[in-house]
Write an enzyme that holds these catalytic residues in place. Structure first.
Site, PDB file in Angstrom:
ATOM      1  N   ASP A 165     -24.591  40.821  -2.928  1.00 34.93           N
ATOM      2  CA  ASP A 165     -23.155  40.611  -3.043  1.00 34.93           C
ATOM      3  C   ASP A 165     -22.523  41.006  -1.702  1.00 34.93           C
ATOM      4  O   ASP A 165     -23.197  41.470  -0.769  1.00 34.93           O
ATOM      5  CB  ASP A 165     -22.585  41.395  -4.228  1.00 34.93           C
ATOM      6  CG  ASP A 165     -21.233  40.831  -4.666  1.00 34.93           C
ATOM      7  OD1 ASP A 165     -20.651  40.030  -3.913  1.00 34.93           O
ATOM      8  OD2 ASP A 165     -20.756  41.199  -5.741  1.00 34.93           O
ATOM      9  N   GLU A 221     -11.084  41.887  -8.385  1.00 42.00           N
ATOM     10  CA  GLU A 221     -11.943  43.031  -8.048  1.00 42.00           C
ATOM     11  C   GLU A 221     -11.179  44.345  -8.053  1.00 42.00           C
ATOM     12  O   GLU A 221     -10.336  44.582  -8.904  1.00 42.00           O
ATOM     13  CB  GLU A 221     -12.675  42.755  -6.741  1.00 42.00           C
ATOM     14  CG  GLU A 221     -13.482  41.447  -6.821  1.00 42.00           C
ATOM     15  CD  GLU A 221     -14.491  41.292  -5.712  1.00 42.00           C
ATOM     16  OE1 GLU A 221     -15.135  42.267  -5.316  1.00 42.00           O
ATOM     17  OE2 GLU A 221     -14.654  40.155  -5.247  1.00 42.00           O
TER      18      GLU A 221
END
Ligand code: BGC
Length: 744
Positions: free
Chosen positions: A305, A513
């Site tokens: 990621d 996020e």
């Protein structure tokens, strides 16, 4: 159901592309690998963001309007041999600009580099091709989950694949197979909700529609299963923080969606950027190599990621510097680093190989996988397909599918005295901060990472616009802010005097996020005051929620006559909401999560018996009202006793007893009455969405194999233990007995 799914998909059949056999690909990969220098190999494992090859001040700024920087591009591709570029520096582009960028990048890669290897461009097209103007956006995954309709999810994903290929991008960082076991988490809306079976079923449908039968086909893309594994269950609900999960629960709740999607041929997997039980997933060989690659037999590309290899060092403090983090991640099994802003990873990996700390064989393993995917995607022949191959991009036909998905997702949670649908003559006050703000219907990952930039979305109808389309001058509007002021509240209360009904639109501002972390699960006090004061006028209030996770409603829900959960329905959500309020569409969405009652009543539907006392829910998992009613009868279980190898046939009759046609989600739950690990009271083991005309009855069939009622025991083994099981379908219950322990 499978047949219907296939029929649905047939509408989006792939057109033939050049696909190699596995053996041919192996040969081509080995051929190329044999010619590559160490720099070229490591370059393939390096992924940088578009900023790195664009004009602007690194790392974050890109010049407006965007331009590729030829010198930077050459440095990345020719000097470093970078194999992958991704995303879009917090921008959205027109389709034409995307094509310009991709064509230029591929031209440099395939003409100016020594081995002419095309670039693997990747993107987050997580609810449609969401970084492109005029593409078709769909509800976020949490909304798609509320449709409980795999065919519809597949249709949306097939369009996303088509439009993503149309901009020249062949690789998508989607679907999210995260099981949303912590509803506080800011990425909850990117999941298909709290239940493993629902996530697994819809995740597989989405994956198959992205990839089609052949990812080289011009209408399909390679998918990325993310985030392996157990990302959306941090202990405290905060993004990128710690999770404590025993192995048997990891396998029970989080692994099944990955098992199925890998079995269905997923091409890549992205890792969870957090740590589980103290070990960052990116540095955990037990998870990344033993479990993912050996046990699940995943042969595809494993991408890190965002900056997550570095995070092993600076975020998790499990490595003493960046270089050690690179070593841990590569030895754990990561193939490609989403670096994303520099070439440090490449330099450090080079040093590690030269120092003998990582073998060149290990590098070759990753490079093989990356090259293989490039061949499978057909990038060597078609780094992109002609624009003219995509006449349906952003078409009305596609828009309608998005509206259908939004309509099927919207969930009617409360409808006191059948207040809804609203009569044609209704005079309606529309208010609340999500009423006239299209970004609030879209959430994050919409034209920008956080989804809050006003770009390009203003021409899409908001809830207010759509209500005006339906009810014309019977609609009045009072604008209020997220932090609603006393003056705004006064104005709304005043305007309510002339209205018969109040449509109050609340929810969340867009976020993505860590920007969506919350320490309080309630709505702002000022919004609650607005709701209460509007209710005090005596006019019926219809609460419409545009939110990515279930913010607590208990302080004022009683005072609302109707509650409509819209999730994040995206650009067609305004129209879909108005259709439901006006009754043009009969609501059929069902909650893909348990709507909690209070800040500390976060128990999920599949809780343990010992947790029952703590269960106080606002609305249960699977709940959603309709403008018609359904009755369940005639539950049949074809055998009372089950042994290894047997299949149980369960059926139930469902009748539409109301006055209008409607869709119902028939949900099969099974509870294991006793087990060696405290069993959940029930688990979802099957579902089917059906449509019924008034007075029509359908018999719905389920087949349950012994494996379907098994669980992972304390020794981490899958077992179905003998004993009693309870079957629950609607308000009906039945029982059967498993006569022996069955091990899998
Ligand atoms: C997210 C991923 C995403 C990646 C690339 C990360 O921060 O966790 O889900 O695919 O960024 O944008």
């Amino acid at each position: 159901m499978f047949n219907r799914l296939m029929l649905g998909l047939a509408l989006w059949l792939p057109t033939l592309a050049y696909a190699y056999t596995d053996v041919e690909i192996d040969r081509k990969v080995e051929n190329l690998l044999a010619q590559m220098s160490l720099t070229e190999k490591i370059g393939q494992m390096t992924q940088v963001t578009l900023n790195v090859v664009s004009v602007g001040t690194l790392p974050y700024d890109m010049k407006e309007p965007h331009e590729l920087d030829e010198a930077r591009l050459k440095n990345a591709l020719v000097n470093y041999g970078v194999g992958s570029i991704f995303n879009v520096g917090d921008h959205a582009f027109s389709r034409e600009h995307w094509r310009e960028i991709i064509e230029k990048i591929q031209q440099v890669a395939t003409t100016q580099t020594r081995l002419k290897i095309p670039v693997l461009y990747g993107i987050d097209a997580v609810h449609g091709t969401n970084y492109t103007y005029d593409s078709t956006l769909f509800p976020q995954q949490i909304g798609l989950a509320a449709t409980w309709n795999p065919e519809l999810v597949a249709k949306a994903a097939a369009i996303t694949a088509y439009e993503t290929r149309a901009i020249g991008v062949p690789w998508n960082f989607s679907p999210s197979l995260d099981v949303g076991r912590n509803r506080l988490h800011s990425r909850f809306y990117e999941t298909f909700g709290e239940d493993t079976f629902l996530v697994k079923t819809l995740g597989k449908a989405m994956l198959q529609a992205y990839q089609g039968n052949d990812v080289a086909d011009k209408n399909h893309i390679a998918a990325t299963l993310k985030h392996f594994i157990a990302y959306v269950m941090p202990l405290n609900g905060i993004d990128r923080s710690s999770a404590w999960i025993p192995e048997h629960y990891l396998r029970e709740y989080f692994l099944p969606p990955f098992i199925d999607a890998i079995g269905a041929g997923a091409k890549s997997v992205m890792l969870n950027l957090s740590e589980i039980n103290g070990i960052p997933v990116h540095a955990n060989p037990q998870l990344v190599t033993d479990l993912l690659q050996h046990e699940l037999n995943f042969k595809g590309l494993i991408v890190s990621d965002w900056e997550s290899i570095r995070e092993v060092f600076y975020h998790h403090h499990v490595a003493e510097n960046d270089k050690q983090a690179v070593k841990l991640a590569i030895l754990a099994g990561v193939d490609m680093s989403m670096v994303p802003y520099s070439f440090e990873f490449a330099d450090q990996l080079q040093q590690l190989v030269k120092a003998g700390e990582i073998s060149e064989q290990r590098i070759n393993t990753s490079v093989r996988k990356i090259l293989r995917l490039k061949f499978e995607l057909g990038l060597f022949e078609h780094p992109y397909y002609p624009v003219s191959d995509y006449p349906d991009f952003g078409s009305e036909k596609f828009r309608k599918v998005s509206q259908e998905a939004a309509s099927e997702s919207i969930t009617l949670l409360k409808n006191e005295k059948n207040l809804l649908p609203l009569p044609k003559s209704a005079k309606i006050l529309v208010t609340g901060f999500t009423a006239d703000w299209i970004q609030a219907l879209n959430g994050g990952w919409t034209y920008s990472w956080q989804g809050s930039k006003p770009l390009w979305v203003t021409h899409k109808p908001t809830i207010l616009d759509a209500m005006v389309q339906k009810f014309r001058d019977q609609v009045s509007y009072v604008e209020t802010a997220y932090e609603t002021t006393p003056l705004e509240i006064q104005a709304a209360v005043k305007a309510a005097e002339d209205a018969d009904y109040i449509v109050l639109c609340l929810g969340e501002k867009p976020y993505a996020e860590n920007f969506g972390n919350v320490l309080d699960f309630g709505l702002p006090e000022s919004q609650i005051s607005l709701a209460r004061e509007l209710a005090a006028t005596g006019k019926p209030v219809i609460l419409v929620l545009a939110e990515g996770r279930p913010r607590i409603l208990s302080p004022f829900a009683e005072q609302m006559q109707a509650i409509v959960m819209a999730y994040l329905p995206s650009n067609e959500g305004g129209l879909a909401i108005a259709d439901i309020l006006a009754g043009t569409v009969n609501p059929s969405g069902k909650l893909p999560f348990t709507y909690p009652f209070g800040q500390n009543s976060l128990t999920m539907y599949d809780h343990k018996h010992s947790e029952t006392y703590a269960v106080q829910v606002q609305y249960p998992f699977g709940f959603g009202l309709s403008y018609t009613e359904f009755a369940y009868s005639n539950l049949k279980i074809d055998r009372k006793q089950l042994t290894a190898g047997d299949t149980l046939n369960i059926s139930v009759d469902v009748t539409n007893t109301g006055k209008r046609a409607g869709k119902e989600v028939v949900q099969l739950y099974i509870g294991d009455v006793f087990a060696s690990l405290a069993p959940p009271v029930k688990r979802l083991r099957g579902f089917e969405k059906i449509e019924l005309k008034p007075q029509q009855t359908k018999t719905v069939h389920f087949k349950i194999a012994v494996e379907d009622i098994a669980f992972i025991n304390a020794q981490n083994k899958k077992v179905a233990e003998k004993g009693d099981f309870e079957v629950m379908l609607g308000d009906l219950k039945g029982r059967f007995v498993l006569t022996e322990d069955v091990h899998f």
